[in-house]
Scaffold this active site. Structure first.
Site, PDB file in Angstrom:
ATOM      1  CD  GLU A  92      27.713  29.064  43.474  1.00 15.33           C
ATOM      2  OE1 GLU A  92      26.946  28.098  43.649  1.00 15.33           O
ATOM      3  OE2 GLU A  92      27.412  30.241  43.743  1.00 15.33           O
ATOM      4  NE  ARG A 150      36.379  31.465  38.132  1.00 13.52           N
ATOM      5  CZ  ARG A 150      36.591  32.712  38.509  1.00 13.52           C
ATOM      6  NH1 ARG A 150      37.785  33.069  38.953  1.00 13.52           N
ATOM      7  NH2 ARG A 150      35.635  33.599  38.449  1.00 13.52           N
TER       8      ARG A 150
END
Length: 300
Positions: A100, A102
């Protein structure tokens, strides 16, 4: 009996299998077959087709850390693919299993697509991977970690022992973190914000007034050991005060409370039937002692 023992060895189909499946913490000498399989499974999905995991243990994302990651993504791209699963609630969309941070950073970097591996994980497997990925990559704070463990226990009926063994933690580690969830919201928020450590918070779990004590700990910069001593002392004083108050008449108790409020210090009056007695004033700091001395010196 053998089946039960096997069942208690891990969660889902085994974290080692799950982590190998998505390549988390893969060794440097991973096989060519594994790398080729990852490449063949890789897809580039539109950023807007991806939604967060509703059971994500991590609730707070540091803005500066996300900005740094987004700058790195602008320069080098996303080096480690995200892991997602088809969403049951959103047609054509995908829920994040791992990655998440990223995904959020990719949005800041204004990417339109992100590399991802799609896996048909169950709810249980999805939560297990999310917890481990966060712990290994970007440590969860103690409250988030405890919340993740609580989800595994409550939603899937696992014991603390099963969770500890599957995640490579000691049972005492799991138990101590879960105890933090008994603290009031404001104290838990102090841990999340980093103003109070998990060790300090754990010392306050059984205190009758954890919020007040937490503020004193932060204000005075107490160590964990000093916090434990403070909690014990306050608890002992409270028990002794309750016992004393049960033996005192209403006028004596009211006088104690008035003096304590006016002085800002704990006052205990031990009044005996013959008219004699003693009054004890307890101070917590040298400043309070100086204040008390000034008050007594001004009495004529």
């Amino acid at each position: 009996m053998a089946d039960r023992k096997s069942e208690r060895r891990g969660l889902g189909r085994g974290l080692s299998a799950l982590m190998a499946d998505i390549g988390i913490d893969a060794p440097n000498n991973e096989s060519v077959e594994r790398r080729e399989q990852t490449r063949s499974d890789l897809q580039y999905l539109p950023v807007e087709s991806i939604v967060p995991n509703p059971g994500q243990p991590r609730r707070s994302f540091d803005d500066s850390s996300l900005r740094e990651l987004s700058e790195s993504i602008r320069e080098k791209g996303i080096l480690q693919p995200m892991v997602v699963r088809p969403s049951a609630d959103h047609n054509g969309s995908f829920e994040i299993v791992a990655g998440e941070r990223r995904w959020r950073a990719a949005q800041l970097a204004q990417l339109t697509t992100v590399p991802a591996i799609v896996r048909a994980f169950s709810d249980q497997e999805m939560l297990e991977v999310a917890i481990v990925e966060n712990i290994q990559r970007e440590g969860l704070n103690a409250i988030e970690e405890a919340t993740g463990y609580r989800q595994l226990i409550d939603r899937f009926g696992h014991t603390q022992e099963m969770v500890a063994e599957a995640l490579g933690k000691s049972r005492s580690h799991i138990a101590n973190l879960l105890r933090l969830l008994n603290l009031p919201d404001d104290v838990r928020n102090m841990v999340i914000a980093g103003t109070l450590s998990a060790g300090h918070a754990r010392a306050l779990v059984t205190a009758e007034n954890p919020t007040e004590l937490a503020l004193r700990v932060i204000g005075k910069g107490l160590s964990v050991r000093e916090t434990e001593d403070l909690a014990r002392k306050v608890s002992h004083t409270k028990r002794r005060g309750n016992a004393d108050n049960r033996e005192k008449d209403a006028d004596t108790r009211a006088l104690q409370e008035d003096l304590s409020a006016n002085l800002g210090m704990s006052v205990v009056i031990d009044h005996r039937a013959g008219g004699e007695g003693q009054m004890t004033i307890r101070y917590d700091t040298l400043d309070q002692l100086d204040q008390l001395c000034q008050l007594l010196s001004s009495v004529r």
